[in-house]
Design a protein around this motif. Structure first.
Motif, PDB file in Angstrom:
ATOM      1  N   VAL A  65       8.775 -29.954 -35.571  1.00 61.43           N
ATOM      2  CA  VAL A  65       9.717 -28.920 -36.016  1.00 61.43           C
ATOM      3  C   VAL A  65       9.009 -27.874 -36.863  1.00 61.43           C
ATOM      4  O   VAL A  65       9.318 -26.685 -36.786  1.00 61.43           O
ATOM      5  CB  VAL A  65      10.894 -29.556 -36.775  1.00 61.43           C
ATOM      6  N   SER A  66       8.038 -28.298 -37.664  1.00 58.44           N
ATOM      7  CA  SER A  66       7.259 -27.344 -38.450  1.00 58.44           C
ATOM      8  C   SER A  66       6.551 -26.352 -37.531  1.00 58.44           C
ATOM      9  O   SER A  66       6.552 -25.137 -37.769  1.00 58.44           O
ATOM     10  CB  SER A  66       6.248 -28.085 -39.321  1.00 58.44           C
ATOM     11  N   GLY A  67       5.963 -26.873 -36.444  1.00 58.31           N
ATOM     12  CA  GLY A  67       5.309 -25.987 -35.483  1.00 58.31           C
ATOM     13  C   GLY A  67       6.285 -25.089 -34.761  1.00 58.31           C
ATOM     14  O   GLY A  67       5.981 -23.925 -34.477  1.00 58.31           O
ATOM     15  N   GLU A  68       7.469 -25.615 -34.460  1.00 58.35           N
ATOM     16  CA  GLU A  68       8.490 -24.826 -33.758  1.00 58.35           C
ATOM     17  C   GLU A  68       9.002 -23.679 -34.617  1.00 58.35           C
ATOM     18  O   GLU A  68       9.216 -22.569 -34.131  1.00 58.35           O
ATOM     19  CB  GLU A  68       9.668 -25.731 -33.376  1.00 58.35           C
TER      20      GLU A  68
ATOM     21  N   ALA B  65      23.203 -10.863 -53.438  1.00 60.36           N
ATOM     22  CA  ALA B  65      22.965 -12.206 -52.925  1.00 60.36           C
ATOM     23  C   ALA B  65      22.706 -12.154 -51.429  1.00 60.36           C
ATOM     24  O   ALA B  65      23.071 -11.180 -50.745  1.00 60.36           O
ATOM     25  CB  ALA B  65      24.172 -13.111 -53.215  1.00 60.36           C
ATOM     26  N   ILE B  66      22.053 -13.203 -50.927  1.00 56.82           N
ATOM     27  CA  ILE B  66      21.838 -13.348 -49.492  1.00 56.82           C
ATOM     28  C   ILE B  66      22.252 -14.760 -49.082  1.00 56.82           C
ATOM     29  O   ILE B  66      22.345 -15.669 -49.912  1.00 56.82           O
ATOM     30  CB  ILE B  66      20.368 -13.095 -49.082  1.00 56.82           C
ATOM     31  N   SER B  67      22.499 -14.921 -47.813  1.00 57.44           N
ATOM     32  CA  SER B  67      22.812 -16.225 -47.234  1.00 57.44           C
ATOM     33  C   SER B  67      21.608 -16.673 -46.417  1.00 57.44           C
ATOM     34  O   SER B  67      21.110 -15.930 -45.576  1.00 57.44           O
ATOM     35  CB  SER B  67      24.055 -16.112 -46.336  1.00 57.44           C
ATOM     36  N   VAL B  68      21.132 -17.907 -46.667  1.00 61.21           N
ATOM     37  CA  VAL B  68      19.960 -18.420 -45.955  1.00 61.21           C
ATOM     38  C   VAL B  68      20.267 -19.816 -45.426  1.00 61.21           C
ATOM     39  O   VAL B  68      21.189 -20.490 -45.892  1.00 61.21           O
ATOM     40  CB  VAL B  68      18.710 -18.468 -46.858  1.00 61.21           C
ATOM     41  N   LYS B  69      19.478 -20.254 -44.460  1.00 60.28           N
ATOM     42  CA  LYS B  69      19.687 -21.577 -43.893  1.00 60.28           C
ATOM     43  C   LYS B  69      18.421 -22.086 -43.222  1.00 60.28           C
ATOM     44  O   LYS B  69      17.462 -21.323 -43.023  1.00 60.28           O
ATOM     45  CB  LYS B  69      20.850 -21.571 -42.882  1.00 60.28           C
ATOM     46  N   GLY B  70      18.441 -23.362 -42.833  1.00 62.43           N
ATOM     47  CA  GLY B  70      17.355 -23.935 -42.063  1.00 62.43           C
ATOM     48  C   GLY B  70      16.060 -24.084 -42.834  1.00 62.43           C
ATOM     49  O   GLY B  70      15.991 -23.903 -44.051  1.00 62.43           O
ATOM     50  N   ALA B  71      14.984 -24.391 -42.087  1.00 63.22           N
ATOM     51  CA  ALA B  71      13.688 -24.654 -42.705  1.00 63.22           C
ATOM     52  C   ALA B  71      13.095 -23.398 -43.340  1.00 63.22           C
ATOM     53  O   ALA B  71      12.459 -23.476 -44.399  1.00 63.22           O
ATOM     54  CB  ALA B  71      12.733 -25.228 -41.670  1.00 63.22           C
ATOM     55  N   LEU B  72      13.296 -22.237 -42.708  1.00 65.66           N
ATOM     56  CA  LEU B  72      12.760 -21.009 -43.292  1.00 65.66           C
ATOM     57  C   LEU B  72      13.506 -20.646 -44.570  1.00 65.66           C
ATOM     58  O   LEU B  72      12.912 -20.150 -45.533  1.00 65.66           O
ATOM     59  CB  LEU B  72      12.837 -19.870 -42.279  1.00 65.66           C
TER      60      LEU B  72
ATOM     61  N   MET C 173      11.800 -13.422 -28.354  1.00 65.12           N
ATOM     62  CA  MET C 173      11.290 -14.746 -28.025  1.00 65.12           C
ATOM     63  C   MET C 173       9.764 -14.780 -28.131  1.00 65.12           C
ATOM     64  O   MET C 173       9.079 -13.933 -27.565  1.00 65.12           O
ATOM     65  CB  MET C 173      11.721 -15.134 -26.611  1.00 65.12           C
ATOM     66  N   GLY C 174       9.264 -15.755 -28.889  1.00 59.98           N
ATOM     67  CA  GLY C 174       7.830 -15.908 -29.045  1.00 59.98           C
ATOM     68  C   GLY C 174       7.264 -15.256 -30.282  1.00 59.98           C
ATOM     69  O   GLY C 174       6.098 -15.482 -30.613  1.00 59.98           O
ATOM     70  N   ASP C 175       8.072 -14.442 -31.000  1.00 61.66           N
ATOM     71  CA  ASP C 175       7.594 -13.776 -32.211  1.00 61.66           C
ATOM     72  C   ASP C 175       8.284 -14.394 -33.422  1.00 61.66           C
ATOM     73  O   ASP C 175       9.381 -13.996 -33.803  1.00 61.66           O
ATOM     74  CB  ASP C 175       7.872 -12.278 -32.138  1.00 61.66           C
TER      75      ASP C 175
ATOM     76  N   PRO D 226      13.866 -22.141 -32.260  1.00 56.84           N
ATOM     77  CA  PRO D 226      12.901 -22.852 -33.106  1.00 56.84           C
ATOM     78  C   PRO D 226      13.608 -23.689 -34.166  1.00 56.84           C
ATOM     79  O   PRO D 226      13.665 -23.343 -35.353  1.00 56.84           O
ATOM     80  CB  PRO D 226      12.093 -21.706 -33.724  1.00 56.84           C
ATOM     81  N   VAL D 227      14.176 -24.804 -33.723  1.00 59.08           N
ATOM     82  CA  VAL D 227      14.980 -25.679 -34.565  1.00 59.08           C
ATOM     83  C   VAL D 227      14.743 -27.130 -34.135  1.00 59.08           C
ATOM     84  O   VAL D 227      14.144 -27.366 -33.084  1.00 59.08           O
ATOM     85  CB  VAL D 227      16.485 -25.337 -34.420  1.00 59.08           C
ATOM     86  N   PRO D 228      15.214 -28.102 -34.880  1.00 67.58           N
ATOM     87  CA  PRO D 228      15.098 -29.491 -34.416  1.00 67.58           C
ATOM     88  C   PRO D 228      15.892 -29.691 -33.123  1.00 67.58           C
ATOM     89  O   PRO D 228      17.084 -29.393 -33.065  1.00 67.58           O
ATOM     90  CB  PRO D 228      15.724 -30.296 -35.565  1.00 67.58           C
ATOM     91  N   SER D 229      15.227 -30.185 -32.104  1.00 68.02           N
ATOM     92  CA  SER D 229      15.910 -30.399 -30.826  1.00 68.02           C
ATOM     93  C   SER D 229      15.131 -31.400 -29.990  1.00 68.02           C
ATOM     94  O   SER D 229      13.904 -31.506 -30.095  1.00 68.02           O
ATOM     95  CB  SER D 229      16.051 -29.081 -30.050  1.00 68.02           C
ATOM     96  N   ALA D 230      15.867 -32.108 -29.130  1.00 68.64           N
ATOM     97  CA  ALA D 230      15.204 -32.995 -28.182  1.00 68.64           C
ATOM     98  C   ALA D 230      14.349 -32.191 -27.216  1.00 68.64           C
ATOM     99  O   ALA D 230      13.293 -32.650 -26.777  1.00 68.64           O
ATOM    100  CB  ALA D 230      16.251 -33.815 -27.425  1.00 68.64           C
ATOM    101  N   SER D 231      14.799 -30.978 -26.888  1.00 66.49           N
ATOM    102  CA  SER D 231      14.001 -30.117 -26.014  1.00 66.49           C
ATOM    103  C   SER D 231      12.637 -29.844 -26.625  1.00 66.49           C
ATOM    104  O   SER D 231      11.610 -29.864 -25.930  1.00 66.49           O
ATOM    105  CB  SER D 231      14.723 -28.795 -25.759  1.00 66.49           C
TER     106      SER D 231
END
Length: 332
Positions: A263-266, A183-190, A161-163, A15-20
Protein backbone atom coordinates in the motif's frame (compact mmCIF):
# COMPACT_ATOMS: atom_id res chain seq x y z
CA UNK A 1 -23.07 -20.65 -26.09
CA UNK A 2 -19.76 -19.91 -27.85
CA UNK A 3 -17.35 -17.76 -25.85
CA UNK A 4 -16.43 -14.46 -27.43
CA UNK A 5 -12.71 -14.26 -28.17
CA UNK A 6 -10.87 -11.84 -25.91
CA UNK A 7 -7.18 -11.10 -26.36
CA UNK A 8 -6.68 -8.32 -23.78
CA UNK A 9 -8.15 -7.51 -20.38
CA UNK A 10 -7.53 -4.12 -18.80
CA UNK A 11 -7.40 -3.22 -15.13
CA UNK A 12 -7.23 -0.06 -13.09
CA UNK A 13 -7.31 0.62 -9.40
CA UNK A 14 -7.01 3.59 -7.10
CA UNK A 15 -3.84 3.95 -5.01
CA UNK A 16 -5.50 2.55 -1.89
CA UNK A 17 -5.59 -0.74 0.04
CA UNK A 18 -7.17 -3.30 -2.27
CA UNK A 19 -7.04 -6.95 -3.20
CA UNK A 20 -6.39 -5.78 -6.75
CA UNK A 21 -3.23 -4.02 -5.59
CA UNK A 22 -1.95 -7.23 -4.00
CA UNK A 23 -2.81 -9.39 -7.03
CA UNK A 24 -1.18 -6.91 -9.37
CA UNK A 25 1.92 -6.62 -7.17
CA UNK A 26 2.30 -10.40 -7.22
CA UNK A 27 1.49 -10.74 -10.91
CA UNK A 28 -1.22 -13.31 -10.19
CA UNK A 29 -3.77 -11.62 -12.43
CA UNK A 30 -1.42 -11.93 -15.39
CA UNK A 31 -0.67 -15.56 -14.52
CA UNK A 32 -4.38 -16.40 -14.24
CA UNK A 33 -5.11 -15.63 -17.89
CA UNK A 34 -1.75 -16.43 -19.51
CA UNK A 35 -2.68 -20.06 -20.42
CA UNK A 36 -5.57 -18.66 -22.47
CA UNK A 37 -3.33 -16.32 -24.42
CA UNK A 38 -5.07 -13.33 -22.86
CA UNK A 39 -2.90 -10.35 -22.03
CA UNK A 40 -3.73 -8.43 -18.84
CA UNK A 41 -2.58 -4.82 -18.93
CA UNK A 42 -2.85 -1.74 -16.70
CA UNK A 43 -4.83 1.18 -18.06
CA UNK A 44 -1.67 3.28 -17.79
CA UNK A 45 -0.38 1.37 -20.84
CA UNK A 46 -3.41 2.36 -22.91
CA UNK A 47 -3.36 5.36 -25.24
CA UNK A 48 -3.67 8.56 -23.28
CA UNK A 49 -7.34 9.18 -24.13
CA UNK A 50 -8.31 5.70 -22.91
CA UNK A 51 -6.75 6.27 -19.50
CA UNK A 52 -9.71 8.50 -18.70
CA UNK A 53 -11.69 5.25 -18.47
CA UNK A 54 -10.44 4.99 -14.88
CA UNK A 55 -13.03 7.67 -14.19
CA UNK A 56 -15.60 7.02 -16.96
CA UNK A 57 -15.20 3.22 -17.25
CA UNK A 58 -15.56 3.66 -21.02
CA UNK A 59 -13.61 0.56 -22.09
CA UNK A 60 -15.19 -2.74 -23.14
CA UNK A 61 -12.99 -5.13 -21.11
CA UNK A 62 -12.02 -3.17 -18.00
CA UNK A 63 -11.92 -4.12 -14.32
CA UNK A 64 -11.78 -1.29 -11.76
CA UNK A 65 -11.35 -1.30 -8.00
CA UNK A 66 -11.36 2.04 -6.29
CA UNK A 67 -13.27 5.04 -5.02
CA UNK A 68 -17.04 5.00 -5.29
CA UNK A 69 -17.47 8.57 -6.55
CA UNK A 70 -16.18 7.95 -10.12
CA UNK A 71 -17.90 4.55 -10.19
CA UNK A 72 -21.28 5.98 -9.16
CA UNK A 73 -20.87 8.95 -11.51
CA UNK A 74 -20.04 6.68 -14.46
CA UNK A 75 -23.13 4.58 -13.83
CA UNK A 76 -25.34 7.63 -13.33
CA UNK A 77 -24.19 9.12 -16.63
CA UNK A 78 -25.17 6.00 -18.56
CA UNK A 79 -21.94 4.03 -18.41
CA UNK A 80 -22.45 0.31 -18.98
CA UNK A 81 -20.85 -1.19 -15.90
CA UNK A 82 -21.62 -3.95 -13.42
CA UNK A 83 -20.99 -3.76 -9.68
CA UNK A 84 -19.24 -6.98 -8.64
CA UNK A 85 -18.39 -6.28 -5.03
CA UNK A 86 -17.51 -3.82 -2.29
CA UNK A 87 -14.94 -3.51 0.47
CA UNK A 88 -14.92 -1.27 3.53
CA UNK A 89 -11.49 -0.51 4.97
CA UNK A 90 -11.87 2.03 7.81
CA UNK A 91 -9.47 4.88 7.10
CA UNK A 92 -8.11 8.02 8.67
CA UNK A 93 -10.25 11.10 8.00
CA UNK A 94 -9.65 14.46 9.64
CA UNK A 95 -10.46 18.15 9.63
CA UNK A 96 -7.13 19.93 9.99
CA UNK A 97 -5.77 23.44 10.51
CA UNK A 98 -2.30 24.97 10.47
CA UNK A 99 -0.11 24.17 13.51
CA UNK A 100 -0.29 27.76 14.78
CA UNK A 101 -4.03 28.15 14.13
CA UNK A 102 -6.05 29.46 17.08
CA UNK A 103 -8.73 26.82 16.45
CA UNK A 104 -8.59 23.86 18.82
CA UNK A 105 -12.04 22.31 18.47
CA UNK A 106 -14.36 21.71 15.53
CA UNK A 107 -17.08 23.88 17.08
CA UNK A 108 -14.79 26.88 16.67
CA UNK A 109 -15.04 26.50 12.87
CA UNK A 110 -18.72 27.41 12.90
CA UNK A 111 -19.15 30.26 10.42
CA UNK A 112 -15.54 29.98 9.25
CA UNK A 113 -13.96 29.36 5.84
CA UNK A 114 -13.61 25.74 4.75
CA UNK A 115 -11.30 25.00 1.83
CA UNK A 116 -12.67 22.81 -0.97
CA UNK A 117 -10.51 21.65 -3.92
CA UNK A 118 -11.95 22.35 -7.36
CA UNK A 119 -10.60 21.02 -10.65
CA UNK A 120 -13.17 22.82 -12.79
CA UNK A 121 -15.56 21.43 -15.39
CA UNK A 122 -15.49 18.00 -16.93
CA UNK A 123 -15.32 14.72 -15.08
CA UNK A 124 -16.81 14.35 -11.62
CA UNK A 125 -14.63 16.13 -9.05
CA UNK A 126 -13.98 13.31 -6.60
CA UNK A 127 -11.47 15.33 -4.57
CA UNK A 128 -14.12 17.97 -3.96
CA UNK A 129 -16.70 15.29 -3.14
CA UNK A 130 -14.31 13.66 -0.66
CA UNK A 131 -13.58 16.92 1.12
CA UNK A 132 -17.20 18.01 1.29
CA UNK A 133 -18.28 14.62 2.61
CA UNK A 134 -15.52 14.85 5.21
CA UNK A 135 -16.84 18.20 6.46
CA UNK A 136 -20.41 16.91 6.53
CA UNK A 137 -19.42 13.80 8.46
CA UNK A 138 -17.40 15.77 11.00
CA UNK A 139 -19.99 18.47 11.65
CA UNK A 140 -22.92 16.06 11.77
CA UNK A 141 -21.17 13.67 14.16
CA UNK A 142 -20.34 16.63 16.39
CA UNK A 143 -23.92 17.92 16.38
CA UNK A 144 -22.94 21.02 14.42
CA UNK A 145 -24.24 22.66 11.25
CA UNK A 146 -22.34 23.69 8.15
CA UNK A 147 -24.98 26.24 7.22
CA UNK A 148 -23.02 29.27 8.43
CA UNK A 149 -19.68 28.21 6.98
CA UNK A 150 -18.20 29.59 3.78
CA UNK A 151 -16.66 27.13 1.32
CA UNK A 152 -13.58 28.45 -0.48
CA UNK A 153 -12.89 26.88 -3.87
CA UNK A 154 -9.18 26.20 -4.38
CA UNK A 155 -8.17 25.25 -7.94
CA UNK A 156 -6.18 22.05 -8.28
CA UNK A 157 -5.29 19.96 -11.35
CA UNK A 158 -7.30 16.90 -12.25
CA UNK A 159 -5.85 13.57 -11.20
CA UNK A 160 -3.96 11.74 -13.93
CA UNK A 161 -3.52 7.98 -13.83
CA UNK A 162 0.10 7.16 -13.05
CA UNK A 163 1.00 10.59 -11.62
CA UNK A 164 1.04 10.23 -7.83
CA UNK A 165 2.17 13.83 -7.34
CA UNK A 166 -1.33 15.01 -8.25
CA UNK A 167 -2.85 12.98 -5.40
CA UNK A 168 -1.29 15.14 -2.67
CA UNK A 169 -2.89 17.89 -0.60
CA UNK A 170 -0.31 20.46 -1.72
CA UNK A 171 -2.86 22.88 -3.17
CA UNK A 172 -5.08 22.82 -0.09
CA UNK A 173 -2.15 23.31 2.27
CA UNK A 174 -0.82 26.17 0.17
CA UNK A 175 -4.25 27.85 0.37
CA UNK A 176 -4.22 27.42 4.16
CA UNK A 177 -0.77 28.93 4.43
CA UNK A 178 -1.83 31.84 2.23
CA UNK A 179 -4.71 32.58 4.60
CA UNK A 180 -7.44 31.83 2.07
CA UNK A 181 -9.27 29.51 4.46
CA UNK A 182 -9.26 28.18 7.99
CA UNK A 183 -9.39 24.39 7.60
CA UNK A 184 -9.04 21.51 5.16
CA UNK A 185 -10.45 18.00 5.03
CA UNK A 186 -7.92 15.17 4.59
CA UNK A 187 -8.07 11.39 4.52
CA UNK A 188 -6.17 8.19 3.82
CA UNK A 189 -2.44 7.53 4.01
CA UNK A 190 -1.46 10.82 2.37
CA UNK A 191 -3.64 12.72 4.82
CA UNK A 192 -2.04 10.78 7.66
CA UNK A 193 1.44 11.60 6.36
CA UNK A 194 0.50 15.27 6.25
CA UNK A 195 -0.50 15.18 9.92
CA UNK A 196 2.52 13.11 10.97
CA UNK A 197 4.83 15.60 9.24
CA UNK A 198 3.45 18.42 11.39
CA UNK A 199 2.33 20.43 8.36
CA UNK A 200 -1.22 20.50 9.70
CA UNK A 201 -2.92 19.74 13.02
CA UNK A 202 -6.16 17.77 13.24
CA UNK A 203 -9.01 19.19 15.33
CA UNK A 204 -11.39 16.33 14.47
CA UNK A 205 -10.68 12.76 13.42
CA UNK A 206 -13.15 10.05 12.55
CA UNK A 207 -13.52 7.13 14.95
CA UNK A 208 -12.51 4.22 12.74
CA UNK A 209 -13.54 1.77 15.46
CA UNK A 210 -16.98 3.32 15.82
CA UNK A 211 -20.17 3.24 13.72
CA UNK A 212 -19.57 3.16 9.99
CA UNK A 213 -22.12 5.80 8.98
CA UNK A 214 -19.87 8.78 9.94
CA UNK A 215 -17.03 7.12 7.99
CA UNK A 216 -18.82 6.93 4.62
CA UNK A 217 -16.81 8.66 1.91
CA UNK A 218 -15.24 8.02 -1.48
CA UNK A 219 -13.21 5.07 -0.20
CA UNK A 220 -15.69 3.69 2.31
CA UNK A 221 -17.04 1.61 0.73
CA UNK A 222 -14.83 1.00 -2.32
CA UNK A 223 -16.32 -0.45 -5.48
CA UNK A 224 -15.22 -3.30 -7.74
CA UNK A 225 -16.75 -2.92 -11.19
CA UNK A 226 -16.42 -4.40 -14.66
CA UNK A 227 -17.52 -3.38 -18.13
CA UNK A 228 -21.00 -4.73 -18.86
CA UNK A 229 -19.83 -5.98 -22.26
CA UNK A 230 -17.30 -8.30 -20.67
CA UNK A 231 -19.78 -9.49 -18.02
CA UNK A 232 -22.28 -10.37 -20.75
CA UNK A 233 -19.88 -11.92 -23.26
CA UNK A 234 -17.34 -13.66 -21.01
CA UNK A 235 -18.76 -14.19 -17.51
CA UNK A 236 -16.17 -16.91 -16.99
CA UNK A 237 -13.35 -14.36 -17.17
CA UNK A 238 -15.12 -12.15 -14.64
CA UNK A 239 -15.54 -15.00 -12.16
CA UNK A 240 -11.86 -15.86 -12.47
CA UNK A 241 -10.91 -12.25 -11.75
CA UNK A 242 -12.93 -12.32 -8.54
CA UNK A 243 -11.35 -15.63 -7.54
CA UNK A 244 -7.95 -13.98 -7.95
CA UNK A 245 -9.08 -11.15 -5.64
CA UNK A 246 -10.30 -13.62 -3.02
CA UNK A 247 -6.94 -15.37 -3.06
CA UNK A 248 -5.10 -12.04 -2.82
CA UNK A 249 -7.28 -10.90 0.09
CA UNK A 250 -6.59 -14.14 1.95
CA UNK A 251 -2.85 -13.78 1.36
CA UNK A 252 -3.07 -10.21 2.65
CA UNK A 253 -4.86 -11.32 5.82
CA UNK A 254 -1.95 -13.66 6.55
CA UNK A 255 0.77 -11.14 5.64
CA UNK A 256 -0.29 -7.76 7.11
CA UNK A 257 3.23 -6.33 7.18
CA UNK A 258 3.70 -7.04 3.49
CA UNK A 259 0.37 -5.38 2.76
CA UNK A 260 1.61 -2.19 4.44
CA UNK A 261 4.61 -2.23 2.09
CA UNK A 262 2.40 -2.79 -0.98
CA UNK A 263 0.00 0.00 0.00
CA UNK A 264 2.92 2.34 0.68
CA UNK A 265 4.14 1.73 -2.87
CA UNK A 266 0.63 2.15 -4.28
CA UNK A 267 -0.11 5.41 -2.50
CA UNK A 268 3.30 7.07 -2.40
CA UNK A 269 2.79 7.43 1.36
CA UNK A 270 5.23 6.31 4.04
CA UNK A 271 4.69 2.97 5.81
CA UNK A 272 4.03 5.02 8.96
CA UNK A 273 1.34 6.96 7.11
CA UNK A 274 -0.26 3.73 5.92
CA UNK A 275 -0.28 2.29 9.44
CA UNK A 276 -1.65 5.51 10.91
CA UNK A 277 -4.38 5.67 8.28
CA UNK A 278 -5.53 2.06 8.34
CA UNK A 279 -3.97 0.32 11.33
CA UNK A 280 -4.52 -3.42 11.54
CA UNK A 281 -7.59 -3.01 9.32
CA UNK A 282 -5.48 -2.54 6.22
CA UNK A 283 -5.13 -6.29 5.70
CA UNK A 284 -8.34 -7.48 7.33
CA UNK A 285 -11.05 -6.10 5.08
CA UNK A 286 -9.95 -6.61 1.47
CA UNK A 287 -12.31 -9.50 0.68
CA UNK A 288 -15.03 -8.49 -1.84
CA UNK A 289 -18.59 -8.61 -0.54
CA UNK A 290 -22.11 -7.50 -1.37
CA UNK A 291 -23.31 -7.56 2.23
CA UNK A 292 -26.54 -5.58 2.77
CA UNK A 293 -24.81 -3.18 5.17
CA UNK A 294 -22.21 -2.29 2.54
CA UNK A 295 -24.93 -1.68 -0.05
CA UNK A 296 -26.72 0.58 2.45
CA UNK A 297 -23.52 2.60 2.84
CA UNK A 298 -23.18 2.89 -0.93
CA UNK A 299 -26.80 4.02 -1.19
CA UNK A 300 -26.08 6.67 1.44
CA UNK A 301 -23.12 7.91 -0.58
CA UNK A 302 -25.19 7.98 -3.77
CA UNK A 303 -27.83 10.13 -2.05
CA UNK A 304 -25.10 12.51 -0.84
CA UNK A 305 -23.64 12.88 -4.34
CA UNK A 306 -27.10 13.50 -5.78
CA UNK A 307 -28.02 16.10 -3.19
CA UNK A 308 -24.82 18.07 -3.83
CA UNK A 309 -24.86 17.89 -7.62
CA UNK A 310 -21.93 15.53 -8.16
CA UNK A 311 -24.23 13.19 -10.08
CA UNK A 312 -27.37 14.37 -11.86
CA UNK A 313 -29.39 11.18 -12.33
CA UNK A 314 -30.50 8.66 -9.78
CA UNK A 315 -30.58 4.92 -10.42
CA UNK A 316 -31.46 1.83 -8.45
CA UNK A 317 -28.47 0.04 -6.99
CA UNK A 318 -30.29 -3.23 -7.60
CA UNK A 319 -30.05 -2.63 -11.35
CA UNK A 320 -26.28 -2.27 -11.08
CA UNK A 321 -25.45 -5.29 -8.95
CA UNK A 322 -24.74 -8.73 -10.40
CA UNK A 323 -24.33 -10.99 -7.34
CA UNK A 324 -24.07 -14.15 -9.44
CA UNK A 325 -20.41 -13.44 -10.20
CA UNK A 326 -19.47 -13.21 -6.54
CA UNK A 327 -21.55 -16.29 -5.73
CA UNK A 328 -19.86 -18.34 -8.47
CA UNK A 329 -16.40 -17.22 -7.41
CA UNK A 330 -17.11 -18.27 -3.84
CA UNK A 331 -18.59 -21.61 -4.90
CA UNK A 332 -15.57 -22.42 -7.03
Amino acid sequence: MTSVAIDTLWYTRCPVPSASGIAISHGTIVVEYAPDGIAVRPITEAVHSDREAHFSHAMPALFREGGNVPALAAKASGGRTVLLGLTFVPEFQAIAVLPDSPFRELAELAGRRLILPDHGEGRVDFFRAMSLRGYHNAFAQSGLSLSGCETIAVPRPKAVMGDKSLDSYAWEVEALQAGRGDAISVKGALGADLVLSGAVRPIWTVDTAGPREPQINNGTPRTITVSAELAEERPDLVVRYLKTLFRAAEWGRRHPRDVVSIVSGETGATPAGVEHAYGAQVAANLRPSLAPALLDHLEDQKRFLLSHGFIERDFALGSWIAPEFLDRALDE
